[in-house]
Write an enzyme that holds these catalytic residues in place. Structure first.
Site, PDB file in Angstrom:
ATOM      1  N   HIS A 223      44.681  46.607  26.749  1.00  0.00           N
ATOM      2  CA  HIS A 223      45.363  46.732  28.040  1.00  0.00           C
ATOM      3  C   HIS A 223      46.703  46.019  28.044  1.00  0.00           C
ATOM      4  O   HIS A 223      47.701  46.531  28.539  1.00  0.00           O
ATOM      5  CB  HIS A 223      44.504  46.114  29.151  1.00  0.00           C
TER       6      HIS A 223
ATOM      7  N   GLN B  84      39.378  46.041  26.131  1.00  0.00           N
ATOM      8  CA  GLN B  84      40.167  45.316  27.124  1.00  0.00           C
ATOM      9  C   GLN B  84      41.411  44.682  26.518  1.00  0.00           C
ATOM     10  O   GLN B  84      42.445  44.575  27.172  1.00  0.00           O
ATOM     11  CB  GLN B  84      39.307  44.246  27.798  1.00  0.00           C
TER      12      GLN B  84
ATOM     13  N   GLU C 139      36.070  38.802  34.716  1.00  0.00           N
ATOM     14  CA  GLU C 139      36.238  40.068  35.424  1.00  0.00           C
ATOM     15  C   GLU C 139      35.119  41.044  35.035  1.00  0.00           C
ATOM     16  O   GLU C 139      34.452  41.618  35.880  1.00  0.00           O
ATOM     17  CB  GLU C 139      37.611  40.656  35.082  1.00  0.00           C
ATOM     18  N   HIS C 140      34.951  41.251  33.743  1.00  0.00           N
ATOM     19  CA  HIS C 140      33.891  42.124  33.222  1.00  0.00           C
ATOM     20  C   HIS C 140      32.955  41.299  32.347  1.00  0.00           C
ATOM     21  O   HIS C 140      33.420  40.541  31.497  1.00  0.00           O
ATOM     22  CB  HIS C 140      34.464  43.244  32.349  1.00  0.00           C
TER      23      HIS C 140
ATOM     24  N   ASP D  11      34.731  51.573  34.150  1.00  0.00           N
ATOM     25  CA  ASP D  11      36.154  51.829  34.375  1.00  0.00           C
ATOM     26  C   ASP D  11      36.407  53.238  34.894  1.00  0.00           C
ATOM     27  O   ASP D  11      37.317  53.454  35.695  1.00  0.00           O
ATOM     28  CB  ASP D  11      36.935  51.652  33.068  1.00  0.00           C
TER      29      ASP D  11
ATOM     30  N   HIS E  56      39.931  26.913  80.971  1.00  0.00           N
ATOM     31  CA  HIS E  56      38.762  27.651  80.498  1.00  0.00           C
ATOM     32  C   HIS E  56      37.609  27.533  81.485  1.00  0.00           C
ATOM     33  O   HIS E  56      36.923  28.503  81.800  1.00  0.00           O
ATOM     34  CB  HIS E  56      38.314  27.115  79.128  1.00  0.00           C
TER      35      HIS E  56
END
Length: 425
Positions: A254, A251, A319-320, A353, A412
């Site tokens: 990235h 990661q 996230e992971h 992934d 109403h």
């Protein structure tokens, strides 16, 4: 990597990446220009930032066919199998219409209706992301969306990466445009002469894409504002240091802003992983990016107990998350906040992934506390349905009218009282 003792007061959260004033000003100008000038503005910005001025924004069928014909057969087979896995997983997420029968033929219901049109943004630039095509398109197809559009920035040669076109071809997507950046988001939101607008925009991108998605939200729906990638590994002394280090770097490579964290109960593992990260960095092709990530956002925390480590994970809401401990499945059941959970030694994060079938579009920046990864529900809407019989209306209209008048809404009350016996029915 820095090694720190985990304490109850430590914060594992990073500030949201929200851009600066200059970036926001640029994005707003792009949105305004595309809304006003359409294709002309798109071509101007594409030439300015991508070095390519497209004559035709849409990818031709000939370009798609050429990409497919020249693509590696084994890679195409791999993409097809990954697509099959993703479809299998997401088919299980499909919802059914609801119909609740009441007395006298009355009923209440909920209808599941797919969105009419969605736009998928696929990042470009220095890398190709066919996996983004699969992860965004397939749940939309499973939901029943009829029109799915892909936009992605072309290279200076005026072409999209073959892998992106092949992935689209595998899924039967032919409406593809050579448009990137904030101008692509504007086109999808507002429409131009060449690109009809959509109802929802999904897919990751750089800060300009993220800011543009935030700006158009409300005119169209968006999936999320995703930040840089994150991984947290929860491990004990049963884990292997070289494997943990490799997963952290998967990661970190990235983005220089990516976050890689190890939380462990083993001091020896912490030290071994720190050494392994340094050793593996030296041979990583994207070393410069990964090293910045590790130096700025990489961290190893040593917890006094597994319970403390689990609570730290839930605070991070990554996230992971990889759980590499004894009894890892049981441990994972105590995780309340994580975008995706990978259990055991052989469930390395890249499995999700690319291939397993779960979606890799996931909440970042601790938003897993309240948000979910991309799924079929993101491409549907729900309409409630009411059918009252005459008898059920007669029984309940006085109650409804009283409630309406309690709120001071005479109209109403009169609406519900306006039908029925006073008309000789």
């Amino acid at each position: 990597m820095k090694i720190t003792k985990l304490t109850n007061s430590i914060s594992l959260k990073r500030p949201l990446e929200s851009g600066n004033e200059e970036q926001l000003k640029t994005v707003r100008q792009v949105l305004q220009d595309v809304r006003q000038y359409g294709d002309l503005a798109i071509k101007k910005f594409s030439e300015m930032w991508d070095g390519f001025a497209p004559q035709n924004l849409r990818v031709s069928q000939e370009e798609i066919d050429e990409a497919v014909a020249n693509f590696d057969p084994q890679l195409k087979q791999d993409l097809q199998e990954a697509a099959d896995n993703i479809r299998y997983y997401h088919e299980a997420q499909k919802r059914q219409n609801i119909k609740l029968l009441l007395a006298d033929g009355s009923w209440l219901g909920q209808r599941i209706i797919p969105l009419d049109a969605v736009g998928l943004y696929v990042p470009g630039g220095s890398a190709a992301y066919p996996s983004s095509v699969l992860m965004n398109v397939i749940p939309a197809q499973v939901a029943g969306v009829k029109r799915i559009v892909i936009t992605s920035p072309a290279g200076k040669d005026g072409k999209l990466p073959p892998a992106v076109l092949v992935s689209a071809s595998i899924l039967g997507i032919t409406e593809i445009y050579k448009v990137g950046g904030a101008q692509a988001i504007a086109a999808l939101a507002y429409g131009t002469e060449s690109i009809a607008p959509v109802d929802k925009i999904t897919g990751p991108g750089n800060i300009y894409v993220a800011l543009a998605k935030r700006e158009v939200f409300g005119e169209v729906a968006i999936d999320m504002i995703a930040g840089p990638s994150e991984i947290c590994v929860l491990a004990d002394d049963t884990a292997y240091a070289d494997e943990v280090a490799a997963d952290l770097l998967s990661q970190a490579e990235h983005d220089a802003l990516a976050c890689a964290v190890l939380i462990t109960t083993s001091e020896s593992l912490a030290e071994e992983v720190a050494e392994e990260v340094e050793r593996q960095l030296s041979t990583l092709p994207r070393e410069a990016i990964a090293r910045k990530s590790i130096e700025n956002f990489g961290q190893i925390y040593i917890a006094e107990s597994l319970e403390q480590a689990i609570e730290a994970v839930n605070s991070l809401a990554p996230e992971h998350l990889e759980v590499v401990t004894a009894g890892s499945e049981k441990v994972s059941e105590q995780i309340r906040h994580a975008g995706a959970i990978f259990i055991g030694r052989y469930s390395s994060e890249p499995v999700g992934d690319y291939f397993a079938g779960t979606n890799h579009v996931l909440p970042t920046n601790s938003t897993a506390r309240f948000a979910s990864g991309l799924n079929v529900d993101d491409f549907i809407k729900k309409s409630s349905v009411v059918y009252y019989s005459e008898k059920t209306w007669k029984e309940n209209s006085p109650k409804i009218a009283r409630l309406a008048r309690m709120e001071g809404l005479e109209g109403h009350a009169r609406a519900v009282e306006s039908r029925g016996w006073d008309k000789g029915e």
